[in-house]
Design a protein around this motif. Structure first.
Motif, PDB file in Angstrom:
ATOM      1  N   ILE A  69      20.677  16.469 -12.729  1.00  0.00           N
ATOM      2  CA  ILE A  69      19.670  17.521 -12.557  1.00  0.00           C
ATOM      3  C   ILE A  69      19.044  17.861 -13.900  1.00  0.00           C
ATOM      4  CG2 ILE A  69      19.434  20.003 -12.104  1.00  0.00           C
ATOM      5  CD1 ILE A  69      19.309  18.458  -9.586  1.00  0.00           C
ATOM      6  N   GLU A  70      19.855  18.031 -14.942  1.00  0.00           N
ATOM      7  CA  GLU A  70      19.326  18.383 -16.259  1.00  0.00           C
ATOM      8  C   GLU A  70      18.489  17.235 -16.841  1.00  0.00           C
ATOM      9  OE1 GLU A  70      22.697  21.581 -17.768  1.00  0.00           O
ATOM     10  OE2 GLU A  70      22.574  19.640 -18.715  1.00  0.00           O
ATOM     11  N   ARG A  71      18.861  15.999 -16.543  1.00  0.00           N
ATOM     12  CA  ARG A  71      18.090  14.850 -17.031  1.00  0.00           C
ATOM     13  C   ARG A  71      16.908  14.515 -16.115  1.00  0.00           C
ATOM     14  NH1 ARG A  71      23.346  10.930 -17.882  1.00  0.00           N
ATOM     15  NH2 ARG A  71      24.365  12.106 -19.536  1.00  0.00           N
ATOM     16  N   MET A  72      16.815  15.197 -14.974  1.00  0.00           N
ATOM     17  CA  MET A  72      15.769  14.959 -13.969  1.00  0.00           C
ATOM     18  C   MET A  72      15.828  13.526 -13.453  1.00  0.00           C
ATOM     19  SD  MET A  72      12.599  17.309 -15.347  1.00  0.00           S
ATOM     20  CE  MET A  72      11.997  17.565 -13.673  1.00  0.00           C
ATOM     21  N   GLU A  73      17.045  13.027 -13.279  1.00  0.00           N
ATOM     22  CA  GLU A  73      17.264  11.699 -12.701  1.00  0.00           C
ATOM     23  C   GLU A  73      17.621  11.889 -11.221  1.00  0.00           C
ATOM     24  OE1 GLU A  73      20.295   9.981 -15.107  1.00  0.00           O
ATOM     25  OE2 GLU A  73      19.029   9.803 -16.884  1.00  0.00           O
TER      26      GLU A  73
END
Length: 320
Positions: free
Chosen positions: A94-98
């Motif tokens: 989620i934080e890496r937007m993967e």
């Protein structure tokens, strides 16, 4: 009297040394302005990062905003995972937007909602901005409720379906007429008398029928009971999410019956089906994820388990 040539030089050296001492004292005693101290709380700094979408002059996407807010609040991925029961790799993705590594079917919205609520951020704004930036708008058309992907497709003309329905009805009507003409050629036979044996020793009215043929009593109190803490998601037939959160041990949820609802959980053994005080069975295997389990398919099994108790109560609900 002999003139001392060293006296003037000595005086000059003394004067110069005294001047240097004064300059050194002035340099040491010169006041230094203290650096401006940031007296804001971590929460205030975190909210500023969220509002401005930037950190130290660098523009951030929503996934980076969530990470900076978490770090500013002094939180770790491991701690948040333990508190929310969200997997650590999900939080990192989620934080890496993967988002391509996340499971589909509305999980992106559910994880964002849980994570934003834990960080005390506005959930709907986080979901809206995040899905726009990562291209997941089709996965979350509205913040809540969340429909299935199939419900977002553009409307198609319905006249082909209407024509096909008329055609099928015509074929069925013609077939029914032909069948009735064929059946009239045979003489009608009187039904043979049947002998019905009555067993008064049956423990219930349903004891002589198969489980799948037993009528399901109306208003059966079928519930999902959490035997320990676990995440549960309940969806309606149209994909509407009615519950998507971590349930504490001892909590129960009563889904709507005969409505096409489904249930998903990260640990099938954390939940069990119950009718009153009667345990019907677990939602799924111990420690295994279960997806889209039909509520209505549990009704025959629940009716079979609750039949003795309901018969003893005169056909009323199982005792609780």
């Amino acid at each position: 009297m002999v003139q001392d040539d060293f006296t003037p030089e000595h005086d000059r050296s003394a004067s110069q040394s005294e001047g240097d001492s004064v300059s050194s004292v002035d340099a040491v005693t010169e006041p230094v302005e203290p650096a401006e101290e940031d007296i804001r709380t971590p929460r205030e700094r975190a909210m500023e990062i969220f509002r401005n979408r930037s950190y130290e002059g660098e523009s951030l996407r929503m996934g980076q905003v969530l990470r900076r807010v978490r770090e500013t609040l002094g939180l770790t991925i491991e701690g948040i995972s333990a508190d929310t029961r969200l997997r650590k790799d999900y939080l990192m993705w989620i934080e890496r937007m993967e988002v391509g590594d996340l499971p589909g079917g509305g999980y992106l919205s559910a994880i964002l909602n849980t994570y934003a609520r834990y960080l005390n951020l506005p959930e709907k704004e986080v979901i809206r901005v995040y899905t726009q930036e990562c291209g997941g708008v089709e996965d979350v058309r509205h913040d809540a409720p969340v429909p299935k992907i199939g419900g977002i497709a553009p409307d198609r003309p319905k006249w082909p379906l209407a024509v096909a329905a008329v055609f099928v009805l015509g074929l069925l009507g013609a077939g029914a007429v032909g069948l009735s003409q064929f059946m009239r050629q045979e003489p009608e036979l009187a039904p043979a008398p049947a002998v019905v044996a009555v067993n008064g020793g049956r423990e219930s009215l349903f004891a002589g029928t198969e489980a799948t043929q037993r009528p399901v009593p109306k208003n059966m109190p079928l519930e999902l009971h959490a035997v320990r803490q676990g995440w549960l998601e309940v969806r309606g037939a149209d994909g509407t999410i009615f519950r998507s959160r971590t349930m504490a041990a001892g909590e129960s949820y009563f889904p709507r019956l005969d409505a096409g609802w489904t249930v998903s959980a990260r640990d099938g053994g954390a939940f069990e089906w119950r009718v009153g005080d009667i345990t019907v069975g677990p939602l799924g295997p111990e420690g295994a994820e279960v997806f889209s389990v039909s509520v209505d398919e549990q009704l025959p099994r629940a009716a079979e388990a609750a039949a003795p108790a309901m018969a003893a109560n005169g056909g009323n609900k199982a005792s609780r």
